[in-house]
Design an enzyme around this catalytic site. Structure first.
Site, mmCIF file in Angstrom:
data_model
loop_
_atom_site.group_PDB
_atom_site.id
_atom_site.type_symbol
_atom_site.label_atom_id
_atom_site.label_comp_id
_atom_site.label_asym_id
_atom_site.label_seq_id
_atom_site.Cartn_x
_atom_site.Cartn_y
_atom_site.Cartn_z
ATOM 1 N N GLY A 24 64.275 27.616 -9.177
ATOM 2 C CA GLY A 24 64.939 26.662 -9.558
ATOM 3 C C GLY A 24 66.537 25.664 -9.891
ATOM 4 O O GLY A 24 66.384 24.791 -7.964
ATOM 5 N N ASP A 61 68.556 38.295 -8.252
ATOM 6 C CA ASP A 61 67.198 37.401 -8.208
ATOM 7 C C ASP A 61 66.285 39.373 -8.270
ATOM 8 O O ASP A 61 66.065 39.741 -7.065
ATOM 9 C CB ASP A 61 66.993 36.352 -8.084
ATOM 10 C CG ASP A 61 65.089 35.684 -8.580
ATOM 11 O OD1 ASP A 61 65.376 34.506 -9.180
ATOM 12 O OD2 ASP A 61 64.637 36.533 -9.329
ATOM 13 N N ARG A 103 59.328 23.201 -6.881
ATOM 14 C CA ARG A 103 60.627 22.722 -7.315
ATOM 15 C C ARG A 103 61.972 24.237 -6.303
ATOM 16 O O ARG A 103 62.907 23.510 -7.040
ATOM 17 C CB ARG A 103 60.604 22.631 -8.564
ATOM 18 C CG ARG A 103 60.985 24.204 -9.186
ATOM 19 C CD ARG A 103 60.126 23.977 -10.827
ATOM 20 N NE ARG A 103 60.209 25.709 -11.264
ATOM 21 C CZ ARG A 103 58.917 26.663 -11.331
ATOM 22 N NH1 ARG A 103 58.570 26.160 -10.707
ATOM 23 N NH2 ARG A 103 59.284 27.921 -11.130
ATOM 24 N N LYS A 146 62.815 36.930 -3.557
ATOM 25 C CA LYS A 146 63.257 35.549 -3.740
ATOM 26 C C LYS A 146 64.804 35.810 -2.991
ATOM 27 O O LYS A 146 65.424 34.574 -1.928
ATOM 28 C CB LYS A 146 63.572 35.330 -5.162
ATOM 29 C CG LYS A 146 62.047 34.692 -5.839
ATOM 30 C CD LYS A 146 62.621 33.996 -6.538
ATOM 31 C CE LYS A 146 60.873 33.526 -7.364
ATOM 32 N NZ LYS A 146 61.827 32.846 -8.824
ATOM 33 N N THR A 172 69.168 36.928 -20.598
ATOM 34 C CA THR A 172 69.659 37.034 -19.057
ATOM 35 C C THR A 172 71.360 36.652 -19.509
ATOM 36 O O THR A 172 72.853 37.471 -19.046
ATOM 37 C CB THR A 172 69.790 37.306 -18.042
ATOM 38 O OG1 THR A 172 68.062 38.173 -18.513
ATOM 39 C CG2 THR A 172 69.878 37.241 -16.953
ATOM 40 N N CYS A 197 79.467 30.665 -28.384
ATOM 41 C CA CYS A 197 80.062 29.868 -28.833
ATOM 42 C C CYS A 197 79.420 28.919 -29.557
ATOM 43 O O CYS A 197 78.896 28.218 -30.118
ATOM 44 C CB CYS A 197 81.121 28.943 -28.686
ATOM 45 S SG CYS A 197 82.727 30.205 -28.560
ATOM 46 N N CYS A 253 60.568 27.657 -17.642
ATOM 47 C CA CYS A 253 59.705 26.830 -16.819
ATOM 48 C C CYS A 253 58.897 27.868 -16.547
ATOM 49 O O CYS A 253 57.771 27.098 -15.991
ATOM 50 C CB CYS A 253 60.920 26.122 -16.125
ATOM 51 S SG CYS A 253 61.811 27.525 -14.890
ATOM 52 N N CYS A 311 82.900 33.539 -33.412
ATOM 53 C CA CYS A 311 81.849 34.052 -32.651
ATOM 54 C C CYS A 311 82.084 35.366 -31.964
ATOM 55 O O CYS A 311 83.591 35.913 -31.839
ATOM 56 C CB CYS A 311 82.501 33.082 -31.276
ATOM 57 S SG CYS A 311 81.431 33.834 -29.325
ATOM 58 N N CYS A 352 83.344 36.216 -27.624
ATOM 59 C CA CYS A 352 85.258 35.703 -27.793
ATOM 60 C C CYS A 352 85.567 35.886 -28.716
ATOM 61 O O CYS A 352 86.952 35.719 -28.635
ATOM 62 C CB CYS A 352 85.265 34.643 -26.705
ATOM 63 S SG CYS A 352 84.711 32.973 -27.900
HETATM 64 ZN ZN ZN Z 1 82.339 32.198 -27.572
#
Ligand code: ZN
Length: 257
Positions: A47, A68, A79, A92, A140, A182, A195, A252, A255
């Site tokens: 989508g 994909d 959609r 796809k 993912t 974060c 969805c 975090c 990062c």
């Molecule tokens: Zn981060």
């Protein structure tokens, strides 16, 4: 990316094809050359990936790598506008590649029908100038974010389910940029809303994906102000938007130092 490749001189057909970009003083021939020289990785051909890849190809982004592992299903067509009814059952990425070639045969579309993870994900992320996350699940998204942090790639993140959409840019070339983690730490119990099972208002992903395409193009050309470090939230039922400023979380796990 960076300085336009002087070898990419626009021919007469290109001057016509891209004339409505070239007419924009913010873009001009210089901006169009940057698009032609750019390589964008789009993960997800559903989508969000549909409008993203359609606009990137129509705009003349020189190289698009589209990933994909899924096949086109009848329930997608409401959609996922890059796919057509005669592509049901096809990969796809192959279906999208056919559509994009009809819009703009100049664009090189690399179709990877595989689930991107581990070293393969690192490999494709490291080769791209910009990464667009058009996937629909947290695992993912976090893997893509980690790879973008590792290779300092700008990440254009989008999501849409039911009537609610969101977009954010994490320009991870910048040391002060927050990352996706974060915002949504990996161990948080944020509700997974896919969805595939939740339902999605068709134009919602069109709107969000189009914003992702716009942000990717702006990042390539260095024009305007990207949605860097900002989260744009859209409620398509009331058509109201909200923008939340994001800050980097020093703690975090992805990062942080
Ligand atoms: Zn981060």
């Amino acid at each position: 990316m960076g300085a336009p490749d002087p070898n990419i001189d626009l021919n007469d057909d290109q001057l016509l094809r891209y004339s409505r970009h070239i007419l924009l003083p913010e873009l001009g021939i210089d901006g169009q050359q940057k698009l032609l020289a750019a390589h964008v990785l789009v993960i997800g051909a559903g989508g969000l990936g549909s409008p993203v890849s359609l606009y990137l190809a129509a705009s003349g982004v020189g190289r698009i790598t589209l990933c994909d592992h899924d096949k086109v299903d009848l329930t997608n067509l409401q959609r996922q506008i890059v796919h057509h009814t005669d592509s049901i059952g096809a990969q796809k990425v192959a279906s999208a590649q056919r559509t994009l070639a009809r819009i703009n045969p100049e664009v090189k579309v690399v179709a990877l029908a595989e689930r991107m993870q581990g070293p393969r994900l690192d490999e494709v992320v490291s080769q791209a100038d910009i990464v667009v996350d058009a996937t629909d699940n947290f695992a993912t998204r976090h893997a893509i974010n980690r790879a973008c942090v590792r290779f300092h790639k700008p990440l254009v993140s989008g999501a849409g389910v039911r009537f609610d959409g969101q977009v954010a840019v994490f320009d991870l070339r910048r040391k002060d940029s927050p990352c996706y983690s974060c915002l949504f730490p990996e161990d948080s119990d944020a509700e997974e809303m896919r969805c595939a099972v939740m339902g999605v208002f068709a134009p919602l992903v069109g709107i969000i994906g189009s914003i992702q395409a716009a942000e990717a193009l702006k990042l390539i050309m260095g024009v305007g102000e990207p949605l860097q470090g900002r989260l744009l939230l859209l409620d398509a039922l009331t058509m109201q938007t909200r923008t939340v400023r994001l800050s980097r979380d020093p703690a975090c796990r992805v990062c942080g130092v």
